[in-house]
Design an enzyme around this catalytic site. Structure first.
Site, PDB file in Angstrom:
ATOM      1  N   ASN A   1      -8.387  -1.420   4.172  1.00 23.32           N
ATOM      2  CA  ASN A   1      -8.448  -1.626   2.730  1.00 23.32           C
ATOM      3  C   ASN A   1      -7.331  -2.535   2.218  1.00 23.32           C
ATOM      4  O   ASN A   1      -7.335  -2.936   1.061  1.00 23.32           O
ATOM      5  CB  ASN A   1      -8.366  -0.270   2.006  1.00 23.32           C
ATOM      6  CG  ASN A   1      -7.118   0.512   2.369  1.00 23.32           C
ATOM      7  OD1 ASN A   1      -6.715   0.549   3.525  1.00 23.32           O
ATOM      8  ND2 ASN A   1      -6.495   1.135   1.402  1.00 23.32           N
TER       9      ASN A   1
ATOM     10  N   ASP B   1       0.862  -1.176   0.000  1.00 25.81           N
ATOM     11  CA  ASP B   1       0.000   0.000   0.000  1.00 25.81           C
ATOM     12  C   ASP B   1       0.905   1.236   0.000  1.00 25.81           C
ATOM     13  O   ASP B   1       2.116   1.128   0.241  1.00 25.81           O
ATOM     14  CB  ASP B   1      -0.897  -0.039   1.240  1.00 25.81           C
ATOM     15  CG  ASP B   1      -1.809   1.172   1.329  1.00 25.81           C
ATOM     16  OD1 ASP B   1      -2.332   1.595   0.281  1.00 25.81           O
ATOM     17  OD2 ASP B   1      -1.992   1.695   2.434  1.00 25.81           O
TER      18      ASP B   1
END
Length: 1223
Positions: free
Chosen positions: A833, A395
């Protein structure tokens, strides 16, 4: 049975249809309640499910089958408890570990499910647990509350029914977003009676994982109202700056978009463990072969030889002939030879992994002191796979970056500000000791704001018009909302960190954004409050890549301020000669900023007369009220006014990376690890970070951007990029084979680096490519028809960045690489997420960041900063893989050497499954005699220290290629074990077959030969583990040589005459005392050890001299450095000794009489344009002169290693030592 309700299968939902406040109607659809479950077991299915998972290990099934056979006395010569106890121990230890892990998951689920929420029932608010909330309920949220489920916003405490939410756990973005309720529901406000009587019908899309899209309608009072994503509050969000709001539950529990993106939990096994399962089948086949040979041999022996022994050894009733005897001997040898795969192997593996996990937990160099976060190994089954990673999926926000933007540099009117120079006029990098610019002229400046170029302050205070316009634009052209804390401090709520950084910079340079209404902006300009009337806001979007605001000042002058990407601003500048010169100068500055990885933005201004504005205003009104093609018409109107601009300059913002990110990525890349960034951020943001952390560089041949919206567009872009790369690669030629240490900038493309030779390609600078793909394009790229082409393209690129991807798309990208590349993958993230890709990867790593704990709770390993990933892989991962490979190779070797002695002995006892060893020796061999030396090696061994593992990242390559343990290594180990067993049996047999002691006693007996073989076996396998040990500690010495001592101690104890008092049938009474007095026994042991060990030692020395591996070269380098270090220390010690002697000879005092002397001692130390202009944005008017200052915590540097050698060269060291001498 299907008619029963509990067996009825729920049909796939195509459309959601429910009614507010009508539980009876909604119950017909069996919608999920708001209870979540991430645990794998329940109290009633734990035993069955856990056993089912454990028996997926082939070896566990294998030992259960052996256990059953051992309960048949006709074929078993071993007690069943020898197998029963180990298998129960293994299953129990694994079950306890799994239960502990699942209990933690249950506690986490319970902490969420038992949260309280206010539900509207019977005209009042009732507190209910989250797990009891259902679709159709109306609930209340208060400021800072977590959103309970996916809600349709009904009303709020703010003007125009707005709410502010933080979506960090959904998309990683910490900036606030705005949602607004429908006007028809907003009128209910907080009227509980109206909310309870609300009976609207919702028809919307079925549960899905699209975070940024929602389609549905509300049917109420005979009217239809459309619902889009701007009316929805998703689970995982947090309510901010909003006193209260009410929402209608649309999706609950596992059907929420957050949980739809979570992904399923998978049972993770390492590649070595999967290989081991396959090898067990090979070993079992080998065992069947040996048992078949012995069965046939026994049948032949009984037919032609054993028949003559029936007079005094008759066949048993259950074995009436030679064929039945052979059949029974088949199963007997299956049992007696089962130790080729001892169950202690898997018990040892569990404990070794546990020990390795503790070292990760205890590593001080992975401790994040700022937040008191140590590294944590949340699972103990994946340690060795850390040494085999080929792909890292990361990420961005909160993982690579701190999500903190800082104003770094700017260019105004062709003059660049922000560089720092020393007294000689040379540019330097500022540090903590660099003096800050003087901001004393501004009472609102923040104390922690850092800017070092005093020239900009002087320009502002001297009244430079361009500098004033520059910062005035930053203070006006934005959608930031001001707020004041209870302590009176002015703070800003920004749509993006970039905007917040720019408005904060304007504040610190004297242009303080104070407050906003729907049509005014108030700015304090160098201490004087000025209010501007906002006539229009031309909002930012990804297509326009700019934002403009039209304002009228107090004198009636109308100006347009615009900021945006340099490419779009330059196209809209005037054509004067002066503008052209300024453009060229600013372009040079922009290139310089981009080269430093800074995020740039150009600023421009335009003066408007009243008539021009009025004409444009009318066109704007018509476009904004058009029913068709409204967006296109508005864009055309914006284009009309945003032309002939005057360039002011440009800003350069630094997106603060976490410490050590560029260095970590560079070193991991040298280890042949591919790093992909999967982020929910915009393309521009992700690309800038790519440049900042050196994933993308200016030297790259090309950075391909895949941004098509249709399948055909994406397919064409992928094909074009692939063809371009192939054309470039066709011109690259391989270099000659040579040692890769000669070329530090060359990428190695072969696994043969471990053998010291490598074919390399000069692909570092000339043929590097980058790939950037948007989320809407990735949807098509992951299509079955296109996914392999996309993967081929991505594999040819050095760096891959996927932007605007959903959590589920992240998981699909990971699965794509896992499935088709057969590579070991690692996913790292810090938010909810990232959970789906963390679960999808072979290894998941969670960073304890600013976005909650969802990622950490789902991860296998967790720590505080991205930079610790380098140490986790290159040090702990490499060590764990190397240790485990040594462990497996040695374990198979020693057990084949031990077990096959039974096989060779069978040819001398009619293949009757008679044991060559004492039963107690068989029991203790794997548990006591040989377990601890290899166990300590697998815990403590280091071929190289941690500094060299990081300094030479190519040492990591053998793990990626499975070079240290594979099928070839396995067969080498068992062949060595077979050869060793031949020596162990036949040399003692030959020595004692017709032996006689000096006293005339017969030495030809099973007890004596068995004792000799057992002693030789223990010494040989112990010397072998000593040869395999690279790093000796006192613990290794104690257990390695202590195992031999324990063997002799227990042998004398168990074979003593005193034991006869407890067992009159014991066959080995007194054998140790008798056997060890024979000199021939000791000579035989010496001969066996020499035959088994010397060839191994000689071959290793020969190969290390003639064909050294890359690892051996680095080991030699480390030894040379350690030798030099010791020599330097010895010289320093000798020098110190010489100085000490000189001092003593010079200052020696003659002893006087017994006269007492006195003595003394002393010590001495020194966003949102439309919402604003229409009045729908909540404007809070606060005090006009708040207290300035927001303090930003200083980051404590990571603890440094204390193992660096102290300077010992020359006089400085000796002088310092001299100062410490007592005089």
């Amino acid at each position: 049975m299907d008619k029963l309700p509990w067996f009825k299968k729920r049909e796939k939902e195509e459309q959601r249809d429910f009614k507010a406040n009508d539980a009876e109607y909604n119950a017909n659809f069996q919608y999920a309640v708001n209870k979540i479950k991430t645990s794998r077991y329940t109290w009633y299915n734990f035993i069955l499910v856990n056993l089912w998972e454990q028996f997926h290990r082939v070896v566990n099934v294998y030992f259960v089958c052996l256990l059953i056979l051992q309960f048949i006395p006709e074929i078993s010569s071993l007690n069943p408890t020898t197998t029963l106890i180990p298998i129960i121990t293994v299953l129990l230890i694994t079950a306890i570990k799994d239960a502990v892990d699942d209990i933690k998951r249950h506690r986490s689920d319970d902490s969420v499910n038992n949260r309280k929420s206010s539900v509207v029932k019977d005209n009042s608010l009732v507190q209910e647990k989250w797990m009891d909330i259902k679709v159709g309920d109306v609930i209340q949220l208060k400021n800072n509350d977590h959103v309970t489920a996916d809600l349709l916003l009904l009303s709020s405490s703010e003007e125009h029914n707005l709410v502010y939410i933080e979506t960090a756990e959904l998309d990683g973005e910490t900036n606030l977003k705005v949602r607004q309720a429908l006007n028809v529901t907003g009128g209910m406000n907080e009227d509980l009676k109206a909310l309870h009587n609300f009976d609207g019908v919702i028809k919307c899309e079925a549960p899905n994982n699209y975070l940024h899209k929602f389609t549905g309608n509300l049917y109420w009072n005979n009217e239809t109202h459309s619902i889009d994503n701007e009316k929805i509050l998703l689970r995982g969000c947090t309510l901010r700056n909003t006193e209260w709001c009410f929402g209608l539950v649309i999706f609950a529990g596992p059907e929420t978009k957050l949980m739809q993106n979570t992904g399923k939990s998978v049972l993770k096994r390492t590649s070595i463990e999967r290989l081991l399962n396959k090898l067990v089948w090979l070993i079992f086949a080998f065992l069947l072969f040996l048992a078949t040979v012995t069965a046939i041999g026994n049948t032949i022996w009984e037919r032609f030889v054993g028949v003559y022994f029936q007079a005094y050894m008759p066949w048993a009733t259950y074995s009436p002939n030679e064929y039945m005897s052979g059949f029974l001997m088949f199963w007997s040898y299956i049992i007696i030879l089962n130790t080729v795969v001892p169950i202690s192997l898997f018990v040892s593996v569990e404990f070794i992994r546990l020990g390795q996990s503790w070292f990760i937990d205890w590593d001080r160099l992975m401790y994040y002191e700022k937040k008191d976060l140590p590294a944590v190994a949340r699972t103990t089954t994946l340690n060795e796979e850390l040494g085999q990673i080929e792909y890292i999926f990361s990420d961005k926000t909160g993982t690579l970056t701190q999500n903190i933007m800082e104003f770094n540099k700017c260019t105004i009117g062709g003059i660049c500000y922000g560089d720092v120079y020393n007294e000689d006029g040379i540019a330097i990098v500022p540090d903590d000791n660099t003096p800050n610019a003087d901001f004393s002229f501004n009472d609102d400046a923040e104390k922690d704001f850092r800017f070092f170029d005093q020239r900009l302050i002087n320009s502002i205070t001297s009244g430079d018009a361009k500098s004033h316009d520059f910062f005035r634009l930053l203070a006006i052209c934005h959608t930031v909302m001001p707020d004041v804390t209870p302590e009176g401090n002015l703070i800003y709520q920004a749509q993006s960190p970039d905007e917040g950084a720019l408005v904060t910079a304007a504040r610190n340079f004297g242009f303080v954004f104070r407050e906003r209404t729907f049509d005014t902006v108030t700015v304090s300009e160098l201490g004087k409050d000025v209010t501007y009337q906002v006539l229009a806001i031309l909002d930012f979007d990804n297509v326009r890549k700019r934002m403009s605001v039209i304002v009228k000042d107090m004198s009636g002058n109308i100006r347009l301020y615009c900021k945006g990407a340099d490419s779009v601003i330059y196209e809209r500048l005037g054509d004067s000669r002066e503008d052209e010169d300024l453009k060229n100068t600013t372009t040079l500055h922009l290139d310089e900023f981009a080269g430093q990885g800074l995020r740039t933005l150009c600023l421009a201004v335009k003066n408007l007369d009243e008539h021009t504005y009025n004409v444009w205003k009318e066109a704007h009104f018509k476009a904004s009220t058009a029913l068709e093609d409204r967006e296109d018409k508005l864009s055309a109107v914006y284009e009309e006014i945003e032309r002939d601009l005057d360039l002011l300059g440009a800003t350069a913002i630094e997106d603060k990376l976490q410490d050590g990110v560029p260095e970590t990525i560079a070193n991991l890349s040298k280890a042949n690890i591919k790093i992909w960034v999967l982020t929910g951020d915009k393309q521009e943001t992700a690309v800038n970070i790519g440049y900042s952390c050196n994933m993308l560089t200016e030297e790259m041949k090309n950075v391909f951007v895949i941004s098509g919206y249709t399948f055909d567009e994406v397919s064409a872009e992928i094909k074009q990029a692939y063809d371009d790369i192939e054309n470039e690669r066709s011109h690259a030629s391989p270099m000659s084979s040579r040692d890769d240490t000669t070329f530090p900038n060359v990428v190695v493309h072969t696994s043969k680096v471990a053998n010291g030779r490598a074919v390399v390609f000069q692909s570092d600078q000339d043929n590097k490519f980058g790939l950037v793909i948007n989320g809407h394009s990735l949807v098509h790229a992951l299509n079955e028809e296109l996914e392999l082409k996309f993967l081929d393209l991505a594999s040819l690129c050095t760096s891959v960045i996927c932007c605007r991807v959903t959590p589920l798309q992240k998981a699909k990208v990971v699965e794509l690489v896992k499935k088709n590349k057969k590579a070991v993958t690692l996913a790292i993230g810090d938010g909810a997420n990232d959970v789906s890709m963390i679960k999808a990867a072979h290894i998941g790593v969670g960073i304890s960041g600013e976005e909650g704990t969802q990622a950490v709770l789902s991860a296998d390993f967790a720590f505080g900063q991205f930079r610790y990933l380098e140490r986790l892989l290159l040090v702990h991962g490499r060590w764990s893989y190397m240790r485990m490979c040594k462990f497996f190779g040695y374990f198979f070797y020693k057990n084949f050497a031990f077990t096959l002695v039974h096989f060779w002995f069978g040819f001398f006892n009619g293949l009757t499954a008679q044991s060559a060893y004492d039963d107690l020796f068989v029991t203790l061999y794997n548990i006591v005699y040989t377990s601890m030396p290899i166990f300590m090696l697998a815990i403590f061994d280091q071929d190289l220290n941690d500094k060299y593992c990081i300094k030479f990242p190519k040492l990591y390559l053998p793990g990626q290629k499975n070079e240290l343990f594979n099928v070839k290594i396995f067969f080498k180990s068992i062949i060595r074990g077979i050869l060793t067993s031949l020596v162990l049996f036949f040399v003692p047999y030959g020595a004692f077959v017709e032996g006689m002691s000096p006293s005339g006693a017969d030495m030809t007996n099973l007890q004596t030969v068995s004792t000799v073989i057992s002693t030789c076996l223990i010494i040989v396998v112990t010397l072998q583990v000593a040869l395999d040990t690279s790093y000796w500690t006192p613990v290794n010495h104690f257990f390695t040589w202590g195992s031999i001592f324990i063997y002799f101690l227990l042998t004398f104890a168990m074979y003593s005459d005193g034991l006869f008092q407890f067992s009159t049938t014991f066959q080995f009474i007194g054998v140790a005392r008798n056997s060890y007095q024979f000199a021939s026994l000791w000579f035989t042991m010496f001969l066996v050890c020499a035959i088994c060990i010397l060839p191994v030692l000689a071959s290793r020395v020969l190969y290390s001299i003639l064909w050294p591996t890359y690892t051996e070269k680095i080991m030699k380098l480390q030894l040379d450095e350690e030798k030099k270090s010791r020599q330097r220390k010895m010289k320093a010690a000798e020098s110190l000794h010489a100085i000490t002697e000189k001092i003593r000879s010079t200052f020696q005092l003659q002893r006087r009489g017994s006269r007492p002397r006195s003595g003394y001692a002393f010590s001495h130390e020194r966003g949102f344009g439309d919402l604003i202009t229409t009045g729908r944005m909540s404007m809070r008017r606060k005090s006009s002169h708040p207290q300035p200052g927001r303090s930003k915590p200083e980051e404590t540097p990571p603890p440094q290693s204390s193992s660096q050698p102290a300077p010992t060269n020359g006089v400085s060291t000796n002088t310092e030592l001299y100062r410490q001498l007592p005089v």
